[in-house]
Write a protein that holds these residues in place. Structure first.
Motif, short mmCIF file in Angstrom:
data_model
loop_
_atom_site.label_atom_id
_atom_site.label_comp_id
_atom_site.label_asym_id
_atom_site.label_seq_id
_atom_site.Cartn_x
_atom_site.Cartn_y
_atom_site.Cartn_z
N ILE A 216 0.85 -1.18 0.00
CA ILE A 216 0.00 0.00 0.00
C ILE A 216 0.89 1.24 0.00
O ILE A 216 1.77 1.37 0.84
N LYS A 217 0.64 2.12 -0.93
CA LYS A 217 1.35 3.40 -1.05
C LYS A 217 2.86 3.22 -1.10
O LYS A 217 3.61 4.05 -0.61
N ASN A 218 3.31 2.13 -1.66
CA ASN A 218 4.73 1.82 -1.82
C ASN A 218 5.49 1.86 -0.49
O ASN A 218 6.68 2.09 -0.45
N GLN A 219 4.77 1.63 0.63
CA GLN A 219 5.38 1.73 1.94
C GLN A 219 4.94 0.62 2.90
O GLN A 219 5.74 0.11 3.66
N TYR A 220 3.67 0.26 2.86
CA TYR A 220 3.12 -0.68 3.82
C TYR A 220 2.96 -2.05 3.15
O TYR A 220 2.13 -2.22 2.27
N HIS A 221 3.75 -3.01 3.60
CA HIS A 221 3.78 -4.34 3.00
C HIS A 221 2.94 -5.28 3.86
O HIS A 221 3.33 -5.60 4.99
N LEU A 222 1.80 -5.72 3.32
CA LEU A 222 0.92 -6.64 4.05
C LEU A 222 1.57 -8.01 4.09
O LEU A 222 1.71 -8.67 3.07
N GLN A 223 1.96 -8.44 5.28
CA GLN A 223 2.72 -9.68 5.42
C GLN A 223 1.85 -10.90 5.71
O GLN A 223 1.97 -11.90 5.03
N GLU A 224 1.03 -10.80 6.74
CA GLU A 224 0.30 -11.98 7.20
C GLU A 224 -1.08 -11.57 7.70
O GLU A 224 -1.21 -10.60 8.44
N LEU A 225 -2.08 -12.30 7.28
CA LEU A 225 -3.43 -12.06 7.76
C LEU A 225 -3.52 -12.54 9.20
O LEU A 225 -3.26 -13.70 9.50
N VAL B 154 -7.32 -7.84 9.20
CA VAL B 154 -6.22 -7.19 9.90
C VAL B 154 -4.94 -7.95 9.56
O VAL B 154 -4.89 -9.18 9.66
N PHE B 155 -3.93 -7.19 9.15
CA PHE B 155 -2.68 -7.77 8.68
C PHE B 155 -1.51 -7.30 9.52
O PHE B 155 -1.46 -6.15 9.95
N ARG B 156 -0.54 -8.20 9.72
CA ARG B 156 0.77 -7.78 10.22
C ARG B 156 1.44 -7.12 9.04
O ARG B 156 1.51 -7.68 7.95
N LYS C 5 14.27 -0.86 3.90
CA LYS C 5 14.52 -1.11 5.33
C LYS C 5 13.19 -1.14 6.07
O LYS C 5 12.35 -0.24 5.91
N VAL C 6 12.98 -2.17 6.87
CA VAL C 6 11.78 -2.25 7.70
C VAL C 6 11.97 -1.31 8.89
O VAL C 6 12.89 -1.49 9.69
N LEU C 7 11.11 -0.29 8.98
CA LEU C 7 11.20 0.68 10.07
C LEU C 7 10.50 0.19 11.32
O LEU C 7 10.95 0.43 12.43
N ARG C 8 9.36 -0.49 11.12
CA ARG C 8 8.59 -1.00 12.25
C ARG C 8 7.53 -1.96 11.73
O ARG C 8 7.23 -1.98 10.54
N SER C 9 6.98 -2.74 12.64
CA SER C 9 5.85 -3.60 12.31
C SER C 9 4.58 -2.95 12.80
O SER C 9 4.56 -2.35 13.88
N LEU C 10 3.54 -3.06 12.02
CA LEU C 10 2.25 -2.45 12.33
C LEU C 10 1.14 -3.47 12.17
O LEU C 10 1.33 -4.51 11.54
N ALA C 11 -0.01 -3.14 12.69
CA ALA C 11 -1.24 -3.87 12.37
C ALA C 11 -2.04 -2.95 11.45
O ALA C 11 -2.22 -1.77 11.75
N THR C 12 -2.47 -3.46 10.33
CA THR C 12 -3.23 -2.68 9.36
C THR C 12 -4.60 -3.32 9.16
O THR C 12 -4.68 -4.50 8.83
N LYS C 13 -5.64 -2.53 9.37
CA LYS C 13 -7.00 -3.00 9.12
C LYS C 13 -7.39 -2.55 7.72
O LYS C 13 -7.35 -1.36 7.40
N VAL C 14 -7.76 -3.50 6.89
CA VAL C 14 -8.17 -3.23 5.51
C VAL C 14 -9.66 -3.52 5.43
O VAL C 14 -10.12 -4.59 5.81
#
Length: 96
Positions: free
Chosen positions: A15-24, A33-35, A43-52
């Motif tokens: 998403i937006k060339n920045q947020y890489h959806l890794q795992e549901l 919700v994805f890790r 470079k991975v700056l941090r891990s987030l939870a993303t609700k799509v």
């Protein structure tokens, strides 16, 4: 195809060339919700939870936006913070 399979199809999307959806991590009918890795210059700056949220049902859009507004107004140490929101097209569908 079941809802879980549809959400799993988004694993690996960016998403937006920045947020890489890794795992549901979990899903329902209208949201998953994805890790997510927040990546800058490979470079991975941090891990987030993303609700799509799927935007396929126009009746749900206003309700989801209201929930987002309420969530943004909450501040408590036991709650996750919302850092951003936006709309994106993934696999030819619109998502929030």
């Amino acid at each position: 195809m079941c809802a879980l399979s549809l959400w799993r199809m988004l694993e690996g999307e960016v998403i937006k060339n920045q947020y890489h959806l890794q795992e549901l991590l979990g899903s329902g009918t209208f949201a998953g919700v994805f890790r997510t890795d927040d990546v800058f210059r490979d470079k991975v700056l941090r891990s987030l939870a993303t609700k799509v949220i799927t935007l396929n049902d126009p009746r749900l859009i206003d309700r989801q936006l209201e929930k987002l507004q309420v969530g943004l107004s909450l501040d408590h140490p036991n709650l996750l913070r919302c850092y951003g929101a936006g709309e994106e097209t993934l696999q030819e569908n619109s998502w929030l």
